[in-house]
Design a protein around this motif. Structure first.
Motif, PDB file in Angstrom:
ATOM      1  N   ASN A   1       0.856  -1.177   0.000  1.00  0.00           N
ATOM      2  CA  ASN A   1       0.000   0.000   0.000  1.00  0.00           C
ATOM      3  C   ASN A   1       0.897   1.234   0.000  1.00  0.00           C
ATOM      4  O   ASN A   1       1.677   1.440   0.940  1.00  0.00           O
ATOM      5  N   PRO A   2       0.826   2.088  -1.024  1.00  0.00           N
ATOM      6  CA  PRO A   2       1.765   3.210  -1.148  1.00  0.00           C
ATOM      7  C   PRO A   2       1.521   4.367  -0.192  1.00  0.00           C
ATOM      8  O   PRO A   2       2.320   5.301  -0.143  1.00  0.00           O
ATOM      9  N   THR A   3       0.432   4.316   0.584  1.00  0.00           N
ATOM     10  CA  THR A   3       0.124   5.431   1.479  1.00  0.00           C
ATOM     11  C   THR A   3       0.617   5.205   2.908  1.00  0.00           C
ATOM     12  O   THR A   3       0.556   6.115   3.730  1.00  0.00           O
ATOM     13  N   VAL A   4       1.088   3.999   3.214  1.00  0.00           N
ATOM     14  CA  VAL A   4       1.588   3.698   4.556  1.00  0.00           C
ATOM     15  C   VAL A   4       3.107   3.831   4.537  1.00  0.00           C
ATOM     16  O   VAL A   4       3.801   3.055   3.879  1.00  0.00           O
ATOM     17  N   SER A   5       3.622   4.815   5.258  1.00  0.00           N
ATOM     18  CA  SER A   5       5.049   5.111   5.215  1.00  0.00           C
ATOM     19  C   SER A   5       5.623   5.170   6.624  1.00  0.00           C
ATOM     20  O   SER A   5       4.886   5.125   7.622  1.00  0.00           O
ATOM     21  N   TYR A   6       6.944   5.350   6.711  1.00  0.00           N
ATOM     22  CA  TYR A   6       7.626   5.211   7.987  1.00  0.00           C
ATOM     23  C   TYR A   6       8.563   6.379   8.295  1.00  0.00           C
ATOM     24  O   TYR A   6       8.551   6.896   9.410  1.00  0.00           O
ATOM     25  N   LEU A   7       9.332   6.808   7.347  1.00  0.00           N
ATOM     26  CA  LEU A   7      10.181   7.983   7.535  1.00  0.00           C
ATOM     27  C   LEU A   7       9.347   9.252   7.397  1.00  0.00           C
ATOM     28  O   LEU A   7       9.401  10.145   8.248  1.00  0.00           O
ATOM     29  N   HIS A   8       8.589   9.349   6.329  1.00  0.00           N
ATOM     30  CA  HIS A   8       7.691  10.479   6.102  1.00  0.00           C
ATOM     31  C   HIS A   8       6.317  10.170   6.684  1.00  0.00           C
ATOM     32  O   HIS A   8       5.861   9.028   6.667  1.00  0.00           O
ATOM     33  N   GLU A   9       5.666  11.195   7.191  1.00  0.00           N
ATOM     34  CA  GLU A   9       4.333  11.005   7.739  1.00  0.00           C
ATOM     35  C   GLU A   9       3.345  10.670   6.612  1.00  0.00           C
ATOM     36  O   GLU A   9       3.388  11.294   5.551  1.00  0.00           O
ATOM     37  N   PRO A  10       2.472   9.707   6.832  1.00  0.00           N
ATOM     38  CA  PRO A  10       1.506   9.309   5.800  1.00  0.00           C
ATOM     39  C   PRO A  10       0.324  10.277   5.723  1.00  0.00           C
ATOM     40  O   PRO A  10      -0.783   9.978   6.153  1.00  0.00           O
ATOM     41  N   TYR A  11       0.581  11.442   5.137  1.00  0.00           N
ATOM     42  CA  TYR A  11      -0.466  12.452   5.016  1.00  0.00           C
ATOM     43  C   TYR A  11      -1.487  12.081   3.938  1.00  0.00           C
ATOM     44  O   TYR A  11      -1.249  11.218   3.085  1.00  0.00           O
ATOM     45  N   VAL A  12      -2.606  12.796   3.961  1.00  0.00           N
ATOM     46  CA  VAL A  12      -3.639  12.629   2.940  1.00  0.00           C
ATOM     47  C   VAL A  12      -3.104  13.140   1.600  1.00  0.00           C
ATOM     48  O   VAL A  12      -2.306  14.066   1.535  1.00  0.00           O
ATOM     49  N   ARG A  13      -3.524  12.504   0.514  1.00  0.00           N
ATOM     50  CA  ARG A  13      -3.266  12.937  -0.859  1.00  0.00           C
ATOM     51  C   ARG A  13      -1.802  12.804  -1.279  1.00  0.00           C
ATOM     52  O   ARG A  13      -1.334  13.539  -2.130  1.00  0.00           O
ATOM     53  N   ARG A  14      -1.102  11.844  -0.727  1.00  0.00           N
ATOM     54  CA  ARG A  14       0.223  11.578  -1.271  1.00  0.00           C
ATOM     55  C   ARG A  14       0.613  10.121  -1.007  1.00  0.00           C
ATOM     56  O   ARG A  14       0.186   9.502  -0.036  1.00  0.00           O
ATOM     57  N   PHE A  15       1.423   9.598  -1.913  1.00  0.00           N
ATOM     58  CA  PHE A  15       1.910   8.230  -1.803  1.00  0.00           C
ATOM     59  C   PHE A  15       3.238   8.275  -1.035  1.00  0.00           C
ATOM     60  O   PHE A  15       4.315   8.218  -1.621  1.00  0.00           O
ATOM     61  N   SER A  16       3.140   8.361   0.270  1.00  0.00           N
ATOM     62  CA  SER A  16       4.315   8.684   1.081  1.00  0.00           C
ATOM     63  C   SER A  16       5.340   7.552   1.160  1.00  0.00           C
ATOM     64  O   SER A  16       6.509   7.813   1.461  1.00  0.00           O
ATOM     65  N   LEU A  17       4.931   6.311   0.890  1.00  0.00           N
ATOM     66  CA  LEU A  17       5.924   5.238   0.860  1.00  0.00           C
ATOM     67  C   LEU A  17       6.904   5.455  -0.292  1.00  0.00           C
ATOM     68  O   LEU A  17       8.082   5.090  -0.197  1.00  0.00           O
TER      69      LEU A  17
END
Length: 331
Positions: free
Chosen positions: A215-231
């Motif tokens: 899932n590209p929206t679940v991230s670890y270094l960057h905060e998983p904000y709305v409207r971005r693929f934070s992974l």
């Protein structure tokens, strides 16, 4: 059978479906075309397209969107200045509930999240030092083992990002000769190149993530904000030095990319013009297709596929099959 490639669109016009392929009609030909003149029509075989990068104004319809979705093709849109704005992202076809639960568990657990955040930064730091190793004798304050230890000993993600940020400031001075990293907007040509390149890499990683179960929206270094693929932002930390920064260095050294005819200025904003973007994309495409020997697979793989492999290794980590460690190039 040839490998699929990215399609880059710079002309404004209409992108549509024609039978089982794509048809692009430039805007001037829409206004003046003879319906019986097929020579003006640009047919694009769908089976050869991996994703689409749009740097202009195009018209699309639901028939095309459904066709692209059924073929798993993502469309990335960029604004007038050449920076990423959004993606037309098909419904995910590799959904895996168990993997998603594991991804979220690794985010909720502070220790597990911190471990992954450190991995992404350590991968980037290794490649930063790889890029500037010839200058290290002049930089007594820079020592790889010292900075690596600082990251390992960091107590939280803020500390990890702070260490990385301080290193990047020195790195940009040494590698590119700029005193400050500016963005939103970039204030000089080199910063403009970095911002444009990072946008391209972000989009490429989004495409690679789509073809995995992550899932590209679940991230670890960057905060998983709305409207971005934070992974994608997390993974990009590893690859920016060895893909984007080396492309820029090559363009500066061998292609005179910093000449005025490759840029435009808008008040305090410096950005690549169409010619400059095309020069960058030519080098970027070549870099992604460049191959190297991958020890674990015992075969040559492209830089583009290295990104996919990094995604697979993350999946194994989440499923507790193999502890994740970041890519560290050996060539």
């Amino acid at each position: 059978m040839s490998l699929k490639e990215s399609l880059y669109i710079f002309k404004s016009g209409k992108l549509s479906r024609k039978d089982n392929t794509l048809l692009f009609t430039p805007i001037n030909e829409i206004e003046n075309q003879d319906n019986n003149d097929s020579n003006k029509k640009n047919f694009l075989p769908i089976e050869k397209i991996k994703d689409i990068f749009v740097f202009s104004e195009i018209t699309i319809n639901s028939k095309l969107i459904n066709f692209l979705a059924s073929n798993g093709i993502i469309v990335h849109f960029f604004n007038y200045y050449g920076y990423y704005t959004s993606s037309l992202y098909p419904r995910e076809k590799y959904l895996a509930g168990e993997l998603l639960i594991k991804q979220v568990q690794n985010y909720i657990d502070n220790d597990k999240r911190l471990y992954l955040a450190k991995c992404f930064v350590l991968g980037g730091i290794y490649h930063i030092f790889r890029n500037i190793y010839k200058n290290l004798s002049k930089l007594e304050s820079l020592d790889y083992q010292t900075i690596e230890t600082q990251v390992y000993n960091a107590k939280d993600i803020f500390d990890v990002m702070s260490i990385e940020g301080k290193l990047r400031k020195i790195y940009y001075q040494v590698y590119f000769g700029i005193s400050e990293r500016t963005k939103n907007p970039p204030l000089d040509k080199v910063n403009s190149l970095i911002s444009f390149g990072n946008s391209l890499l972000y989009s490429t990683i989004i495409t690679e993530l789509y073809h995995t179960q992550l899932n590209p929206t679940v991230s670890y270094l960057h905060e998983p904000y709305v409207r971005r693929f934070s992974l994608a932002l997390d993974i990009s930390e590893i690859f920016k030095p060895i893909i984007i920064d080396t492309v820029i260095k090559n363009l500066i050294s061998n292609d005179n990319i910093l000449e005025d005819n490759n840029f435009e200025e808008d008040l305090n904003y410096v950005f690549l013009n169409e010619e400059g973007k095309k020069k960058f994309l030519k080098k970027y495409k070549s870099k992604l297709q460049e191959t190297t020997y991958y020890r674990k697979l015992k075969r040559e793989v492209s830089f583009n596929f290295l990104i996919r492999l990094e995604c697979y290794r993350l999946m194994k980590h989440f499923m507790e099959e193999e502890l994740y460690t970041p890519l560290k190039t050996w060539w």
